[in-house]
Design a protein around this motif. Structure first.
Motif, PDB file in Angstrom:
ATOM      1  N   MET A 182      38.776  20.691  59.577  1.00 40.73           N
ATOM      2  CA  MET A 182      38.338  21.877  58.951  1.00 40.73           C
ATOM      3  C   MET A 182      37.429  22.740  59.947  1.00 40.73           C
ATOM      4  SD  MET A 182      38.112  21.015  54.674  1.00 40.73           S
ATOM      5  CE  MET A 182      37.778  22.858  54.455  1.00 40.73           C
ATOM      6  N   ASN A 183      36.361  22.202  60.144  1.00 40.99           N
ATOM      7  CA  ASN A 183      35.323  22.684  61.053  1.00 40.99           C
ATOM      8  C   ASN A 183      35.997  23.197  62.295  1.00 40.99           C
ATOM      9  OD1 ASN A 183      32.677  22.829  62.701  1.00 40.99           O
ATOM     10  ND2 ASN A 183      32.196  23.145  60.490  1.00 40.99           N
ATOM     11  N   LEU A 184      36.757  22.647  62.957  1.00 42.34           N
ATOM     12  CA  LEU A 184      37.644  22.991  64.347  1.00 42.34           C
ATOM     13  C   LEU A 184      38.507  24.370  63.848  1.00 42.34           C
ATOM     14  CD1 LEU A 184      38.549  22.495  66.969  1.00 42.34           C
ATOM     15  CD2 LEU A 184      40.341  21.198  66.081  1.00 42.34           C
ATOM     16  N   ILE A 185      39.220  24.175  62.647  1.00 44.77           N
ATOM     17  CA  ILE A 185      39.956  25.551  62.503  1.00 44.77           C
ATOM     18  C   ILE A 185      39.258  26.601  62.074  1.00 44.77           C
ATOM     19  CG2 ILE A 185      41.764  26.054  60.857  1.00 44.77           C
ATOM     20  CD1 ILE A 185      43.000  23.365  60.861  1.00 44.77           C
ATOM     21  N   GLY A 186      38.199  26.335  61.439  1.00 43.44           N
ATOM     22  CA  GLY A 186      37.305  27.425  60.926  1.00 43.44           C
ATOM     23  C   GLY A 186      36.695  28.204  62.168  1.00 43.44           C
ATOM     24  N   SER A 187      36.174  27.186  63.189  1.00 42.64           N
ATOM     25  CA  SER A 187      35.614  27.849  64.184  1.00 42.64           C
ATOM     26  C   SER A 187      36.485  28.307  65.238  1.00 42.64           C
ATOM     27  CB  SER A 187      34.997  26.439  65.166  1.00 42.64           C
ATOM     28  OG  SER A 187      34.084  25.802  64.519  1.00 42.64           O
ATOM     29  N   LEU A 188      37.693  27.891  65.400  1.00 43.97           N
ATOM     30  CA  LEU A 188      38.869  28.649  66.235  1.00 43.97           C
ATOM     31  C   LEU A 188      39.073  30.102  65.643  1.00 43.97           C
ATOM     32  CD1 LEU A 188      41.477  25.732  66.726  1.00 43.97           C
ATOM     33  CD2 LEU A 188      40.299  27.150  68.448  1.00 43.97           C
TER      34      LEU A 188
END
Length: 210
Positions: free
Chosen positions: A31-37
């Protein structure tokens, strides 16, 4: 168009905030990866370079940890299986601390074995941290009834209980040649299949090799 970008930016922010509320490491990282992307793309559109740099760094960090977590998930050098006495103080402590979560997955399980029965307990550890517990009751003739197969919420996506069944000699050394498990509504059938169990009437059965 700006309104669409605003929605795009809000989605990224919401995902990042929600990721911080996740107990499971894998869910948090994804979730953090997708949000940061998404946040990286949003800040690129508006040329907010400090935030672009920050979010790119977060993406790289998340990608690194996801790669490491997936590699470690099946590494027997990372997860170890320790036979524990059923009345061991540390085991008892872990079971009491997580008793509410354990009750969701094994409602019939009690910390103290039933009178006249013998229970073997196996703790899965990662370094010096307890990750999960498998408890097996002797049913006679080398058959064991799995009373508990539980993993901490933060490790649940990695199913480290598999190391007890597949990669450890702990069960064989305890004298078991076969395991039986009666599932309930919270039992993950796909996990059992991957761990080598098969269906037999109303039970799941796993033969143990020497």
């Amino acid at each position: 168009m700006d309104a669409m970008y605003e929605v795009f930016g809000w989605i990224g922010s919401i995902l990042i905030v929600m990721s911080l509320m996740q107990a499971r490491m894998l869910v948090f990282r994804w979730m953090n990866l997708i949000g940061s992307l998404i946040a990286t793309g949003y800040n690129l559109i508006y040329g907010i370079w400090p935030y672009v740099a920050m979010n790119v760094a977060i993406v790289v960090i998340n990608a690194y940890w996801l790669n490491r977590l997936y590699k470690e998930a099946r590494d027997p050098h990372v997860y170890q299986v320790l036979p524990m006495p059923a009345d061991g103080r540390f085991l008892q402590h872990v079971l009491h601390v997580y008793q509410e979560d354990i009750a969701r997955f094994a409602p019939a399980f009690t910390v103290d074995p039933a009178a006249g029965t013998t229970r073997h307990s196996f703790m899965v550890v990662r370094g010096d941290e307890a990750v999960g517990v498998v408890a097996v009751r002797e049913a006679g003739d080398g058959v064991g009834e799995v009373e508990l197969d539980w993993v901490k919420p933060r490790f649940r996506n990695f199913t480290p209980g598999q190391f007890v069944y597949q990669d450890s000699r702990a069960l064989h050394d305890a004298g078991f040649r076969q395991l039986r498990l009666t599932p309930h509504e919270m039992t993950d059938r796909e996990y059992l299949r991957k761990a080598g169990f098969r269906t037999e009437r109303t039970e799941w059965v796993r033969d143990l090799t020497a």
